[in-house]
Design an enzyme around this catalytic site. Structure first.
Site, PDB file in Angstrom:
ATOM      1  N   HIS A  97       9.999   8.418 -50.560  1.00 39.97           N
ATOM      2  CA  HIS A  97       9.001   7.781 -51.426  1.00 39.97           C
ATOM      3  C   HIS A  97       9.611   6.577 -52.142  1.00 39.97           C
ATOM      4  CE1 HIS A  97       5.800  10.899 -51.239  1.00 39.97           C
ATOM      5  NE2 HIS A  97       6.832  11.666 -50.915  1.00 39.97           N
TER       6      HIS A  97
ATOM      7  N   ASP B 186       8.100   4.578 -53.950  1.00 41.89           N
ATOM      8  CA  ASP B 186       7.480   4.506 -55.270  1.00 41.89           C
ATOM      9  C   ASP B 186       8.265   5.305 -56.294  1.00 41.89           C
ATOM     10  OD1 ASP B 186       5.709   7.382 -55.217  1.00 41.89           O
ATOM     11  OD2 ASP B 186       6.145   6.461 -53.308  1.00 41.89           O
TER      12      ASP B 186
ATOM     13  N   CYS C 265       5.932   8.819 -45.988  1.00 43.40           N
ATOM     14  CA  CYS C 265       5.915  10.280 -45.913  1.00 43.40           C
ATOM     15  C   CYS C 265       4.982  10.764 -44.800  1.00 43.40           C
ATOM     16  CB  CYS C 265       5.570  10.873 -47.278  1.00 43.40           C
ATOM     17  SG  CYS C 265       6.017  12.625 -47.431  1.00 43.40           S
TER      18      CYS C 265
END
EC number: 6.3.5.5
Length: 358
Positions: free
Chosen positions: A330, A332, A246
């Site tokens: 992202h 994650d 990001c």
């Protein structure tokens, strides 16, 4: 109690107040996620922003201890169509209303979020404020239009002191530009020893920690405001494998000569389809960014690895000569699909390859 949402362009929306009984102002944005409101509200990338949730019912599973992305949320407000007054979930500890009151964040419900989102899509993100009924709309609008959005968001959300999350695996230095806890969790699941450092950390200070790899985290704001971070990246690349996420992606690209630009309304949600240009594989990703890497005058040292299917935004780059890559989305995935969590394994494998060659 009635509450008003005022936009910089003069638009006024009336709704019901919930959350904290305070007035606020910030940049208004929208998120298209159906769930994941807790992760979004506690994501430091929303620093200084008023979040509009486009899904009509928010808060129906409450707030729990597991889904925080930070302990101290710094978004400015929440705008929804309807909030669930009586949520039901076995993990919940409090309602959304109770959580916002606890954290001092005002909310407004009963808003036509579809009409509001159309305004943002057409005219772009803009300044907005939440005021309580009875206050002067004219005066509030005049003050809003005169106000200036702060550009020191990362200074507000980055850790002030380095700290460690012990592990027995790779020694990773994680530069905190507004770190999501889910990134820590992904690295911890791979047994990494993690040292989180402030965004002002120099290249030499990072090298003194003898890292196996460096991860540049997500964060709010404009990458143009971080010249010291660009210098740090330029000094460590080639010496240590780098992975940017990001904001970290934008900084890595800029450090290698790419340009960035402010998007009209950004990508916020977890249903953004991204294509891997080499394999053609399409993944659904979680995203939260208002700036992007430009294709204009793209630097020779990098090549584009991923793009967003709908608007062709650059979603990933890799260095041609150094062990370094970055993605705008992202991996994650908190909230969101886990299609791209393999990128953390790719980071670890890149470290192994670099160490073998060294």
């Amino acid at each position: 109690m009635k509450r008003l949402l005022l936009l910089e362009d003069g638009s006024v929306f009336e709704g019901e107040a919930f959350g904290a009984d305070v007035e606020t102002s910030g940049e208004i944005v929208f998120s298209t996620g159906m769930t994941g409101y807790q992760e979004s509200i506690t994501d430091q990338s929303y620093n200084g922003q008023i979040i509009t949730f486009t899904y009509p019912l928010i808060g129906n599973y409450g707030i729990n201890r597991d889904d925080y992305e930070s302990i101290r949320p710094t978004c400015k407000g929440v705008v929804i169509y309807e909030w669930a007054e009586y949520p039901s979930n076995w993990r919940q500890q409090m309602t959304l209303d109770e959580f916002l009151k606890l954290k001092g964040i005002p909310g407004i419900s009963g808003i036509d979020t579809r009409a509001l989102t159309k305004i943002i899509r057409k005219h772009g993100t803009m300044k907005a404020c939440l005021i309580n009924e009875g206050n002067s709309i004219h005066e509030a609008l005049e003050n809003l239009q005169k106000s200036v959005l702060l550009n020191d968001q990362i200074e507000q959300v980055s850790t002030k002191l380095a700290y460690a999350s012990p592990g027995v695996g790779k020694n990773i230095v994680l530069v905190d530009f507004g770190l999501k806890h889910s990134i820590l969790r992904e690295l911890s699941q791979r047994q990494c020893h993690i040292t989180v450092v402030p965004h002002t950390t120099t290249a030499q200070e990072i090298l003194n920690l003898n890292p196996d790899g460096v991860l540049l985290s997500n964060g709010p704001g404009n990458p143009e405001q971080l010249p010291n971070a660009l210098q740090m990246i330029q000094e460590i690349q080639g010496k240590i494998p780098i992975f940017g996420i990001c904001m970290g992606h934008q900084l890595f690209a800029k450090a290698n000569g790419a340009k960035t630009y402010k998007m009209t309304f950004g990508h916020r949600g977890f249903n953004h389809a991204v294509r891997h240009l080499q394999t053609g594989q399409v993944d659904f990703t979680s995203q939260n960014h208002g700036y992007a890497v430009s294709r204009e005058d793209f630097p020779e040292a990098l090549f584009i690895t991923h793009e967003e299917i709908n608007d062709k935004t650059v979603e990933g780059v890799r260095h041609k000569y150094y062990p370094a890559f970055s993605v705008q989305f992202h991996p994650d995935a908190a909230p969101g699909p886990h299609d791209t969590s393999y990128l953390f394994d790719e980071f670890i494998n890149m470290i192994d390859d670099f160490q073998q060659k060294s």
